[in-house]
Write a protein that holds these residues in place. Structure first.
Motif, PDB file in Angstrom:
ATOM      1  N   ILE A 120       0.639  -1.179   0.422  1.00  0.00           N
ATOM      2  CA  ILE A 120      -0.131   0.159   0.395  1.00  0.00           C
ATOM      3  C   ILE A 120       1.077   1.189  -0.201  1.00  0.00           C
ATOM      4  O   ILE A 120       2.024   1.232   0.790  1.00  0.00           O
ATOM      5  CB  ILE A 120      -1.069  -0.216   1.227  1.00  0.00           C
ATOM      6  CG1 ILE A 120      -1.798  -1.415   0.893  1.00  0.00           C
ATOM      7  CG2 ILE A 120      -1.259   1.163   1.529  1.00  0.00           C
ATOM      8  CD1 ILE A 120      -3.167  -1.225   1.926  1.00  0.00           C
ATOM      9  N   VAL A 121       0.337   2.468  -0.451  1.00  0.00           N
ATOM     10  CA  VAL A 121       0.794   3.764  -0.543  1.00  0.00           C
ATOM     11  C   VAL A 121      -0.002   4.574  -0.368  1.00  0.00           C
ATOM     12  O   VAL A 121      -0.643   4.452  -0.460  1.00  0.00           O
ATOM     13  CB  VAL A 121       1.729   4.482  -1.974  1.00  0.00           C
ATOM     14  CG1 VAL A 121       2.520   5.428  -1.651  1.00  0.00           C
ATOM     15  CG2 VAL A 121       2.939   2.665  -2.158  1.00  0.00           C
ATOM     16  N   LEU A 122       0.672   5.583   0.427  1.00  0.00           N
ATOM     17  CA  LEU A 122      -0.288   6.974   1.263  1.00  0.00           C
ATOM     18  C   LEU A 122       0.679   7.785   0.123  1.00  0.00           C
ATOM     19  O   LEU A 122       1.802   7.890   0.321  1.00  0.00           O
ATOM     20  CB  LEU A 122       0.141   7.346   2.975  1.00  0.00           C
ATOM     21  CG  LEU A 122      -0.197   5.772   3.831  1.00  0.00           C
ATOM     22  CD1 LEU A 122      -0.432   6.136   5.045  1.00  0.00           C
ATOM     23  CD2 LEU A 122      -1.177   5.022   3.654  1.00  0.00           C
ATOM     24  N   VAL A 123      -0.277   8.815  -0.575  1.00  0.00           N
ATOM     25  CA  VAL A 123       0.080   9.524  -1.102  1.00  0.00           C
ATOM     26  C   VAL A 123      -0.278  10.580  -1.021  1.00  0.00           C
ATOM     27  O   VAL A 123      -1.637  10.495  -1.546  1.00  0.00           O
ATOM     28  CB  VAL A 123       0.401   9.030  -3.016  1.00  0.00           C
ATOM     29  CG1 VAL A 123      -0.917   8.100  -3.206  1.00  0.00           C
ATOM     30  CG2 VAL A 123       0.838   9.626  -3.896  1.00  0.00           C
ATOM     31  N   ASP A 124       0.184  11.597  -1.077  1.00  0.00           N
ATOM     32  CA  ASP A 124      -0.519  13.752  -1.138  1.00  0.00           C
ATOM     33  C   ASP A 124      -0.593  13.448  -2.526  1.00  0.00           C
ATOM     34  O   ASP A 124       0.157  13.375  -3.540  1.00  0.00           O
ATOM     35  CB  ASP A 124       1.288  14.194  -0.661  1.00  0.00           C
ATOM     36  CG  ASP A 124      -0.002  15.362  -0.568  1.00  0.00           C
ATOM     37  OD1 ASP A 124      -0.230  16.457  -1.508  1.00  0.00           O
ATOM     38  OD2 ASP A 124      -0.080  15.777   0.465  1.00  0.00           O
ATOM     39  N   VAL A 148      -4.103  11.172   0.532  1.00  0.00           N
ATOM     40  CA  VAL A 148      -3.946  12.090   1.477  1.00  0.00           C
ATOM     41  C   VAL A 148      -3.883  13.526   0.994  1.00  0.00           C
ATOM     42  O   VAL A 148      -3.122  14.007   0.107  1.00  0.00           O
ATOM     43  CB  VAL A 148      -2.399  11.560   2.086  1.00  0.00           C
ATOM     44  CG1 VAL A 148      -2.446  12.732   3.611  1.00  0.00           C
ATOM     45  CG2 VAL A 148      -2.340  11.072   2.662  1.00  0.00           C
ATOM     46  N   PRO A 149      -5.549  13.971   0.637  1.00  0.00           N
ATOM     47  CA  PRO A 149      -4.939  15.583   0.258  1.00  0.00           C
ATOM     48  C   PRO A 149      -5.066  16.280   1.433  1.00  0.00           C
ATOM     49  O   PRO A 149      -4.659  16.001   2.325  1.00  0.00           O
ATOM     50  CB  PRO A 149      -7.259  15.552   0.032  1.00  0.00           C
ATOM     51  CG  PRO A 149      -7.365  14.820   0.834  1.00  0.00           C
ATOM     52  CD  PRO A 149      -6.911  13.297   0.832  1.00  0.00           C
ATOM     53  N   ASP A 150      -4.352  17.244   0.407  1.00  0.00           N
ATOM     54  CA  ASP A 150      -4.473  18.940   1.540  1.00  0.00           C
ATOM     55  C   ASP A 150      -5.177  19.796   1.155  1.00  0.00           C
ATOM     56  O   ASP A 150      -4.215  20.827   0.282  1.00  0.00           O
ATOM     57  CB  ASP A 150      -2.489  18.680   2.154  1.00  0.00           C
ATOM     58  CG  ASP A 150      -2.769  20.226   3.206  1.00  0.00           C
ATOM     59  OD1 ASP A 150      -3.188  20.646   3.386  1.00  0.00           O
ATOM     60  OD2 ASP A 150      -1.244  19.889   3.389  1.00  0.00           O
ATOM     61  N   THR A 151      -5.865  19.895   1.057  1.00  0.00           N
ATOM     62  CA  THR A 151      -7.365  21.032   0.736  1.00  0.00           C
ATOM     63  C   THR A 151      -6.368  22.779   1.347  1.00  0.00           C
ATOM     64  O   THR A 151      -6.406  23.162   0.638  1.00  0.00           O
ATOM     65  CB  THR A 151      -8.214  21.155   0.947  1.00  0.00           C
ATOM     66  OG1 THR A 151      -8.606  19.663   0.960  1.00  0.00           O
ATOM     67  CG2 THR A 151      -9.413  22.195   0.522  1.00  0.00           C
ATOM     68  N   ASP A 152      -6.088  22.534   2.150  1.00  0.00           N
ATOM     69  CA  ASP A 152      -5.506  24.087   2.630  1.00  0.00           C
ATOM     70  C   ASP A 152      -4.171  24.549   1.999  1.00  0.00           C
ATOM     71  O   ASP A 152      -3.938  25.922   1.073  1.00  0.00           O
ATOM     72  CB  ASP A 152      -5.299  24.034   4.062  1.00  0.00           C
ATOM     73  CG  ASP A 152      -5.968  23.859   5.476  1.00  0.00           C
ATOM     74  OD1 ASP A 152      -7.567  24.339   4.666  1.00  0.00           O
ATOM     75  OD2 ASP A 152      -6.484  23.562   6.019  1.00  0.00           O
ATOM     76  N   ALA A 153      -3.367  23.625   1.620  1.00  0.00           N
ATOM     77  CA  ALA A 153      -2.235  23.797   1.024  1.00  0.00           C
ATOM     78  C   ALA A 153      -2.735  24.091  -0.329  1.00  0.00           C
ATOM     79  O   ALA A 153      -2.081  23.711  -1.364  1.00  0.00           O
ATOM     80  CB  ALA A 153      -1.399  22.525   0.894  1.00  0.00           C
ATOM     81  N   GLY A 154      -3.992  23.726  -1.254  1.00  0.00           N
ATOM     82  CA  GLY A 154      -4.246  23.494  -2.048  1.00  0.00           C
ATOM     83  C   GLY A 154      -4.788  22.395  -3.166  1.00  0.00           C
ATOM     84  O   GLY A 154      -4.649  22.306  -4.095  1.00  0.00           O
ATOM     85  N   TYR A 155      -4.573  21.193  -3.074  1.00  0.00           N
ATOM     86  CA  TYR A 155      -4.451  19.613  -3.291  1.00  0.00           C
ATOM     87  C   TYR A 155      -5.497  19.331  -2.322  1.00  0.00           C
ATOM     88  O   TYR A 155      -4.825  17.978  -1.999  1.00  0.00           O
ATOM     89  CB  TYR A 155      -2.708  19.248  -2.486  1.00  0.00           C
ATOM     90  CG  TYR A 155      -1.720  19.339  -3.590  1.00  0.00           C
ATOM     91  CD1 TYR A 155      -1.659  20.123  -4.675  1.00  0.00           C
ATOM     92  CD2 TYR A 155      -1.434  20.767  -2.158  1.00  0.00           C
ATOM     93  CE1 TYR A 155      -0.351  20.826  -4.952  1.00  0.00           C
ATOM     94  CE2 TYR A 155       0.297  21.644  -2.583  1.00  0.00           C
ATOM     95  CZ  TYR A 155       0.459  21.470  -3.887  1.00  0.00           C
ATOM     96  OH  TYR A 155       1.424  22.182  -4.471  1.00  0.00           O
TER      97      TYR A 155
END
Length: 543
Positions: A120-124, A148-155
């Motif tokens: 398994i890979v956890l990926v931004d 692994v989304p990071d909405t605050d960073a724009g992803y």
């Protein structure tokens, strides 16, 4: 030796022997520091009780998806909470953590997925395209991707994969952690930078990581509740093992996704950061940050710096900003830093500023957890401790890798003679402190004379117009090779090539002066190291 005449009944048992593992730090912290801040990333602020819960859910979720003891779980993540949690959640289900450099190319990531056999890979979300392309290029079964989304960073989430928060939300908070039965069990798999050929897989064990967490506390003279800023990428030697260490002290981890001067000064001012680590390029960035990018703070920040030896000029300037810098040294194969430039108190307190900076740039002596780190010649004999005789830094101790994964020959070569061969050329001073002269491949041999690129770089960095400098060998018909300097200037700088050459000639022997100077932005790795292999190629192409 060491056994008493009659030790009948004096055996290891569950009461008196427990395999060492850094996982025990978080299990303890969840109770002892339950309500203390553990991890901060913008609006994400969790206590130790919550941190432990999230790591437990991660372990449970991975186990529910078929991950069993000995499997590899990889990550392609910047310094975000999911990467911090993976440090504990992945091994807590018995798996081996493989943190992957997010700046690698598709082919190399595909190789690592395949070689490490990641399940398994956890990926931004920022690097999802890289992970998907690597999976498509692989031979054999590709790993499952958890986004692994990071909405605050724009992803934001792509919608193509299950997300990290969805995965852990449905997991069992009562999952029983799988702790090692033997402290030699594998904890992490890290791949070397692989500047030539394929990267090698470096395997860490639980014992080594546990001892690293203890040794760092001693060497950094840490007390309860430090606030640590994650500038060192957590995919680099597992962040020098600091993520595993912080629960030991009830410390707070402040995630730093983008390494910029405003982000660093802001975290120090707003979150009270007390400790950080980083390559010399980070120190240089702070020193040269314009006033509008700085924030004031009223406490000393303790800094571990490692990588290329920092220029004495940089060390001298950064102390006036409120940073106390300690030079450390290590490699991927040694879990990160294993030597320190331990300050010698009264012996050095009275040194003038330039001399103080010069001794601080040494790589120093072994961490207290290491058995022996010294400089040996090609016959495995101790070099003269005169600050002149050169040899290779050799390392022995519990914080040395198990070996290179699926590469017995490279492992045997690395451990020849009972020491790990670092590949770094150094001198040793009368007091035993080591100082790197160069990587073996970076020594410049001009007309039979050995030139340390580090020495020349240190002089160049002392020029007020120079932001960064890297020196490599350029082929030369007469001398074989000569020093070639690649220089990144500060904004508004006026110095030219002739001026820099004259500046170094005033301070170095003539044969050590750069014969060519190229002005450009220097290529760097994600950990801030200058990519000298790229510069060597450019120097060869100039010939």
């Amino acid at each position: 030796m060491g056994w008493m005449s009659d030790e009948t009944g004096l055996d290891k048992c569950a009461a008196n022997y427990v395999p060492l593992t850094p996982l025990s730090h978080l299990k303890r912290a969840a109770h002892v520091f339950a309500n203390h801040p553990a991890v901060i990333h913008g609006a994400h602020r969790v206590s130790y009780a919550q941190y432990h819960d999230r790591c437990t859910r991660l372990a449970s979720a991975l186990a529910a998806r078929g991950v069993v003891s000995g499997d590899v779980v990889a990550t392609l993540l910047p310094n975000v909470p999911a990467q911090v949690e993976a440090s504990f959640g992945v091994p807590a289900c018995g798996a081996v953590l493989n943190t992957i450099n997010t700046r690698l190319d598709v082919d190399t990531v595909a190789y690592i997925f395949s070689h490490g056999e990641a399940k398994i890979v956890l990926v931004d979300s920022q690097f999802l395209g890289l992970a998907e392309a690597a999976c498509a290029q692989m031979d054999g079964t590709a790993p499952a991707l958890i986004e692994v989304p990071d909405t605050d960073a724009g992803y934001p989430a792509s919608g193509r994969h299950e997300t990290y928060e969805e995965m852990i939300a449905g997991a069992d908070p009562a999952f029983d952690w799988i702790l090692p039965q033997d402290e030699w069990e594998s904890l992490a798999l890290n791949y070397t930078s692989g500047t030539t050929g394929r990267p090698k897989g470096v395997v860490y064990h639980h014992r080594g990581a546990y001892l690293m967490t203890m040794g760092t506390v001693v060497s950094w003279r840490m007390v309860l509740h430090p606030v640590y800023l994650t500038i060192v990428p957590l995919f680099h030697c597992n962040g020098w093992n600091h993520t595993w260490m912080m629960p030991l002290l009830g410390g707070t981890i402040v995630c730093c996704r983008d390494i910029t001067a405003p982000a660093i000064f802001g975290a120090i001012a707003d979150e009270g950061v007390t400790h950080l680590g980083g390559a010399p390029i980070v120190l240089n960035m702070l020193v040269n940050a314009p006033a509008e990018e700085r924030r004031s703070f009223d406490h000393a920040v303790q800094v571990f710096t490692a990588g290329a030896p920092p220029a004495p000029a940089t060390l001298s300037k950064i102390e006036t900003l409120g940073f106390n810098v300690t030079q450390v040294y290590g490699l991927t194969e040694t879990y990160g830093h294993v030597t320190e430039c331990l300050w010698r108190g009264a012996d050095w307190d009275g040194l003038a500023k330039p001399d103080r900076a010069a001794v601080k740039a040494r790589q120093g002596v072994a961490f207290p957890i290491m058995e022996d780190i010294t400089v040996l010649d090609e016959n495995m004999q101790q070099v003269a401790m005169d600050g002149k005789a050169q040899g290779e830094i050799m390392i022995r101790g519990n914080a040395v890798m198990k070996g290179y994964y699926k590469n017995m020959q490279a492992t045997e070569e690395a451990f020849a003679g009972g020491y790990f061969h670092s590949g770094d050329i150094a001198v040793q001073h009368e007091d035993g402190y080591m100082q790197i002269a160069d990587r073996a491949k970076d020594i410049i041999i001009s007309g039979g004379e050995n030139i340390s690129s580090v020495e020349v770089e240190g002089v160049l960095m002392g020029h007020e117009d120079v932001m960064l400098a890297a020196v490599v060998a350029k082929p030369d018909e007469k001398w074989g090779e000569v020093p070639c300097a690649f220089v990144e200037l500060k904004s508004g700088a006026t110095v030219d090539a002739a001026g820099l050459i004259a500046f170094t000639r005033e301070r170095l022997a003539g044969f050590k002066t750069p014969k060519h100077v190229v002005f450009e932005e220097l290529p760097k790795t994600s950990t801030g190291k200058i990519q000298k292999f790229e510069l060597r190629k450019r120097a060869r192409d100039m010939s």
